[in-house]
Write a protein that holds these residues in place. Structure first.
Motif, PDB file in Angstrom:
ATOM      1  N   VAL A 144      -6.139   6.399  -4.600  1.00  0.00           N
ATOM      2  CA  VAL A 144      -5.231   6.570  -6.044  1.00  0.00           C
ATOM      3  C   VAL A 144      -4.198   7.752  -5.395  1.00  0.00           C
ATOM      4  CG1 VAL A 144      -5.252   7.656  -8.206  1.00  0.00           C
ATOM      5  CG2 VAL A 144      -7.149   6.202  -7.532  1.00  0.00           C
ATOM      6  N   ALA A 145      -4.951   8.801  -4.915  1.00  0.00           N
ATOM      7  CA  ALA A 145      -3.945  10.113  -4.682  1.00  0.00           C
ATOM      8  C   ALA A 145      -3.090   9.623  -3.566  1.00  0.00           C
ATOM      9  CB  ALA A 145      -4.938  11.375  -4.366  1.00  0.00           C
ATOM     10  N   LEU A 146      -3.331   9.237  -2.363  1.00  0.00           N
ATOM     11  CA  LEU A 146      -2.691   9.086  -1.499  1.00  0.00           C
ATOM     12  C   LEU A 146      -1.658   7.931  -1.514  1.00  0.00           C
ATOM     13  CD1 LEU A 146      -5.031   9.025   1.822  1.00  0.00           C
ATOM     14  CD2 LEU A 146      -3.340  10.974   0.998  1.00  0.00           C
ATOM     15  N   PRO A 147      -2.014   6.751  -2.430  1.00  0.00           N
ATOM     16  CA  PRO A 147      -0.703   5.874  -2.680  1.00  0.00           C
ATOM     17  C   PRO A 147       0.306   6.569  -3.698  1.00  0.00           C
ATOM     18  CG  PRO A 147      -2.961   4.868  -3.166  1.00  0.00           C
ATOM     19  CD  PRO A 147      -3.305   6.213  -2.682  1.00  0.00           C
ATOM     20  N   PHE A 148      -0.294   7.312  -4.471  1.00  0.00           N
ATOM     21  CA  PHE A 148       0.847   8.106  -5.371  1.00  0.00           C
ATOM     22  C   PHE A 148       1.646   8.874  -4.466  1.00  0.00           C
ATOM     23  CE2 PHE A 148      -1.551   6.457  -9.181  1.00  0.00           C
ATOM     24  CZ  PHE A 148      -0.478   5.890  -9.646  1.00  0.00           C
ATOM     25  N   LEU A 149       1.144   9.583  -3.643  1.00  0.00           N
ATOM     26  CA  LEU A 149       1.685  10.527  -2.789  1.00  0.00           C
ATOM     27  C   LEU A 149       2.787   9.731  -2.012  1.00  0.00           C
ATOM     28  CD1 LEU A 149       2.324  13.268  -1.534  1.00  0.00           C
ATOM     29  CD2 LEU A 149       0.594  12.862  -0.106  1.00  0.00           C
ATOM     30  N   ALA A 150       2.504   8.676  -1.536  1.00  0.00           N
ATOM     31  CA  ALA A 150       3.314   7.698  -0.669  1.00  0.00           C
ATOM     32  C   ALA A 150       4.497   7.432  -1.263  1.00  0.00           C
ATOM     33  CB  ALA A 150       2.690   6.486  -0.168  1.00  0.00           C
ATOM     34  N   LEU A 151       4.158   6.954  -2.756  1.00  0.00           N
ATOM     35  CA  LEU A 151       5.159   6.458  -3.736  1.00  0.00           C
ATOM     36  C   LEU A 151       6.242   7.529  -3.822  1.00  0.00           C
ATOM     37  CD1 LEU A 151       6.465   4.729  -5.841  1.00  0.00           C
ATOM     38  CD2 LEU A 151       4.945   5.540  -7.603  1.00  0.00           C
ATOM     39  N   PHE A 152       5.618   8.893  -4.157  1.00  0.00           N
ATOM     40  CA  PHE A 152       6.595  10.244  -4.357  1.00  0.00           C
ATOM     41  C   PHE A 152       7.440  10.343  -3.225  1.00  0.00           C
ATOM     42  CE2 PHE A 152       7.204  14.728  -3.912  1.00  0.00           C
ATOM     43  CZ  PHE A 152       7.927  15.066  -5.010  1.00  0.00           C
ATOM     44  N   ILE A 153       6.769  10.081  -2.182  1.00  0.00           N
ATOM     45  CA  ILE A 153       7.773  10.501  -0.875  1.00  0.00           C
ATOM     46  C   ILE A 153       8.653   9.266  -0.687  1.00  0.00           C
ATOM     47  CG2 ILE A 153       7.701  10.593   1.630  1.00  0.00           C
ATOM     48  CD1 ILE A 153       4.815  11.677   1.475  1.00  0.00           C
ATOM     49  N   MET A 154       8.237   8.043  -0.676  1.00  0.00           N
ATOM     50  CA  MET A 154       9.396   7.012  -0.726  1.00  0.00           C
ATOM     51  C   MET A 154      10.449   7.087  -1.936  1.00  0.00           C
ATOM     52  SD  MET A 154       8.132   5.717   1.684  1.00  0.00           S
ATOM     53  CE  MET A 154       9.323   4.336   2.087  1.00  0.00           C
ATOM     54  N   ARG A 155      10.171   7.646  -3.236  1.00  0.00           N
ATOM     55  CA  ARG A 155      11.306   8.094  -4.128  1.00  0.00           C
ATOM     56  C   ARG A 155      12.140   8.928  -3.624  1.00  0.00           C
ATOM     57  NH1 ARG A 155       9.862   5.849  -9.257  1.00  0.00           N
ATOM     58  NH2 ARG A 155      12.099   6.916  -9.953  1.00  0.00           N
ATOM     59  N   LEU A 156      11.563  10.193  -2.941  1.00  0.00           N
ATOM     60  CA  LEU A 156      12.489  11.104  -2.627  1.00  0.00           C
ATOM     61  C   LEU A 156      13.323  10.602  -1.467  1.00  0.00           C
ATOM     62  CD1 LEU A 156       9.947  14.087  -2.071  1.00  0.00           C
ATOM     63  CD2 LEU A 156      11.823  13.862  -3.889  1.00  0.00           C
ATOM     64  N   LEU A 157      12.990   9.628  -0.706  1.00  0.00           N
ATOM     65  CA  LEU A 157      13.549   9.229   0.371  1.00  0.00           C
ATOM     66  C   LEU A 157      14.673   8.094  -0.154  1.00  0.00           C
ATOM     67  CD1 LEU A 157      11.128   8.841   3.353  1.00  0.00           C
ATOM     68  CD2 LEU A 157      12.815  10.655   3.026  1.00  0.00           C
ATOM     69  N   ASN A 158      14.559   7.738  -1.287  1.00  0.00           N
ATOM     70  CA  ASN A 158      15.344   6.502  -1.917  1.00  0.00           C
ATOM     71  C   ASN A 158      15.032   5.296  -1.088  1.00  0.00           C
ATOM     72  OD1 ASN A 158      17.051   5.925  -3.855  1.00  0.00           O
ATOM     73  ND2 ASN A 158      18.836   6.108  -2.814  1.00  0.00           N
ATOM     74  N   ALA A 159      14.076   5.136  -0.921  1.00  0.00           N
ATOM     75  CA  ALA A 159      13.817   3.871  -0.141  1.00  0.00           C
ATOM     76  C   ALA A 159      13.901   2.605  -1.124  1.00  0.00           C
ATOM     77  CB  ALA A 159      12.257   3.847   0.497  1.00  0.00           C
ATOM     78  N   ASP A 160      14.312   1.432  -0.409  1.00  0.00           N
ATOM     79  CA  ASP A 160      14.127   0.213  -1.288  1.00  0.00           C
ATOM     80  C   ASP A 160      12.654  -0.254  -1.685  1.00  0.00           C
ATOM     81  OD1 ASP A 160      12.972  -1.479   0.748  1.00  0.00           O
ATOM     82  OD2 ASP A 160      14.945  -1.409   1.818  1.00  0.00           O
ATOM     83  N   SER A 161      12.784  -1.365  -2.646  1.00  0.00           N
ATOM     84  CA  SER A 161      11.736  -1.661  -3.405  1.00  0.00           C
ATOM     85  C   SER A 161      10.650  -2.275  -2.223  1.00  0.00           C
ATOM     86  CB  SER A 161      11.924  -2.574  -4.612  1.00  0.00           C
ATOM     87  OG  SER A 161      12.450  -3.823  -3.682  1.00  0.00           O
ATOM     88  N   ILE A 162      10.989  -2.898  -1.235  1.00  0.00           N
ATOM     89  CA  ILE A 162      10.345  -3.610  -0.232  1.00  0.00           C
ATOM     90  C   ILE A 162       9.612  -2.636   0.658  1.00  0.00           C
ATOM     91  CG2 ILE A 162      10.140  -5.102   1.605  1.00  0.00           C
ATOM     92  CD1 ILE A 162      12.046  -6.864   0.476  1.00  0.00           C
ATOM     93  N   MET A 163      10.307  -1.780   0.923  1.00  0.00           N
ATOM     94  CA  MET A 163       9.881  -0.682   1.844  1.00  0.00           C
ATOM     95  C   MET A 163       8.680   0.168   1.218  1.00  0.00           C
ATOM     96  SD  MET A 163      11.812   1.991   4.225  1.00  0.00           S
ATOM     97  CE  MET A 163      12.909   0.663   5.084  1.00  0.00           C
ATOM     98  N   THR A 164       9.150   0.443  -0.343  1.00  0.00           N
ATOM     99  CA  THR A 164       8.250   1.344  -1.107  1.00  0.00           C
ATOM    100  C   THR A 164       7.034   0.649  -1.411  1.00  0.00           C
ATOM    101  OG1 THR A 164      10.016   2.384  -2.080  1.00  0.00           O
ATOM    102  CG2 THR A 164       8.044   2.395  -3.207  1.00  0.00           C
ATOM    103  N   GLY A 165       6.975  -0.607  -1.640  1.00  0.00           N
ATOM    104  CA  GLY A 165       6.103  -1.270  -2.015  1.00  0.00           C
ATOM    105  C   GLY A 165       4.851  -1.608  -0.687  1.00  0.00           C
ATOM    106  N   CYS A 166       5.608  -1.692   0.698  1.00  0.00           N
ATOM    107  CA  CYS A 166       4.768  -1.818   1.726  1.00  0.00           C
ATOM    108  C   CYS A 166       3.985  -0.499   1.957  1.00  0.00           C
ATOM    109  CB  CYS A 166       5.573  -1.867   2.781  1.00  0.00           C
ATOM    110  SG  CYS A 166       4.884  -2.374   4.338  1.00  0.00           S
ATOM    111  N   ALA A 167       4.763   0.668   1.885  1.00  0.00           N
ATOM    112  CA  ALA A 167       3.810   1.831   1.966  1.00  0.00           C
ATOM    113  C   ALA A 167       2.852   2.260   0.964  1.00  0.00           C
ATOM    114  CB  ALA A 167       4.982   3.099   1.922  1.00  0.00           C
ATOM    115  N   VAL A 168       3.218   2.072  -0.195  1.00  0.00           N
ATOM    116  CA  VAL A 168       2.076   2.127  -1.507  1.00  0.00           C
ATOM    117  C   VAL A 168       0.921   1.080  -1.212  1.00  0.00           C
ATOM    118  CG1 VAL A 168       1.962   1.935  -3.906  1.00  0.00           C
ATOM    119  CG2 VAL A 168       3.779   3.147  -2.912  1.00  0.00           C
ATOM    120  N   ILE A 169       1.270  -0.191  -1.085  1.00  0.00           N
ATOM    121  CA  ILE A 169      -0.070  -1.174  -0.820  1.00  0.00           C
ATOM    122  C   ILE A 169      -0.761  -0.972   0.333  1.00  0.00           C
ATOM    123  CG2 ILE A 169      -0.331  -3.523  -0.910  1.00  0.00           C
ATOM    124  CD1 ILE A 169       1.980  -4.225  -2.621  1.00  0.00           C
TER     125      ILE A 169
END
Length: 211
Positions: free
Chosen positions: A115-140
């Motif tokens: 839970v915590a690490l995936p949401f942290l990954a989502l937060f970081i990817m949002r800060l980096l303005n990454a696209d949806s596929i890259m964000t999904g890859c990191a979070v999943i």
């Protein structure tokens, strides 16, 4: 692949490279704590899994091709690792009892991992303005439960394989709930991004291009 497609598979293969390097270097060094740092570093770098990582990187960058008979032998050997590791972990789990699952530290570790690490990954990817596929890859990928390597390393280096197996089982059980939730949240984000893109395109008078 089922969630992110071919592009996601490519990004996932890149995503796990630093993970594997750190696991078989920094991770192994934790199990092999020695006073002599030079000897510890040598022991880690000569670990077969570390050597294989660098061989794999060499093959990726040089497009070196192995002889067919050797490639098939390595593939067959690699296909055996998962069943054999499951057998070993199952043997370790025979020492577990229902009372052993009253240890809340395993639940805490599962929460941090799933839970915590995936949401942290989502937060970081949002800060980096990454696209949806890259964000999904990191979070999943971050939301995946602890791998069998956790228990195998604990067994190999004489740590606490029973506790490692308990953490592994707890992670796996909770992941049956958390992974679908993470996929659902990812789908919602993709749909919202698609709606926003269409609104922007219509506002500036451009045709929407399927993403």
């Amino acid at each position: 692949k089922a969630v992110l497609g071919e592009a996601g598979m490519f990004l996932a293969s890149i995503f796990i490279i630093p993970n594997r390097i750190f696991m078989w270097t920094a991770g192994v060094s934790i199990f092999t704590a020695e006073a002599d740092k030079k000897a510890a570093f040598k022991k880690v770098m000569l670990n077969p899994c570390v050597i294989v990582i660098f061989i794999g990187l060499f093959r990726s960058f040089t497009d070196f091709t192995l002889p067919e008979f050797l490639a098939k032998s390595i593939t067959g050997l690699g296909n055996c690792t998962t069943p054999l590791s499951m057998v070993l972990i199952g043997t370790m789990m025979t020492e577990l009892t229902l009372a052993s699952f009253k240890d809340w530290s395993t639940v805490y570790l599962a929460f941090m991992r799933l839970v915590a690490l995936p949401f942290l990954a989502l937060f970081i990817m949002r800060l980096l303005n990454a696209d949806s596929i890259m964000t999904g890859c990191a979070v999943i990928l971050t939301a995946m439960p602890a791998g069998s390597t956790t228990a195998l390393l604990a067994e190999k280096y004489g740590s606490d394989p029973v506790y490692a197996s308990k953490c592994l089982l707890t992670n796996t059980l909770f992941s049956l709930i958390t992974i679908p939730i993470m996929n659902y949240l990812y789908d919602i984000r993709v749909k919202r991004s698609e709606v926003r893109r269409k609104l922007v395109c219509s506002y500036i008078g451009l045709p929407g291009v399927p993403g």
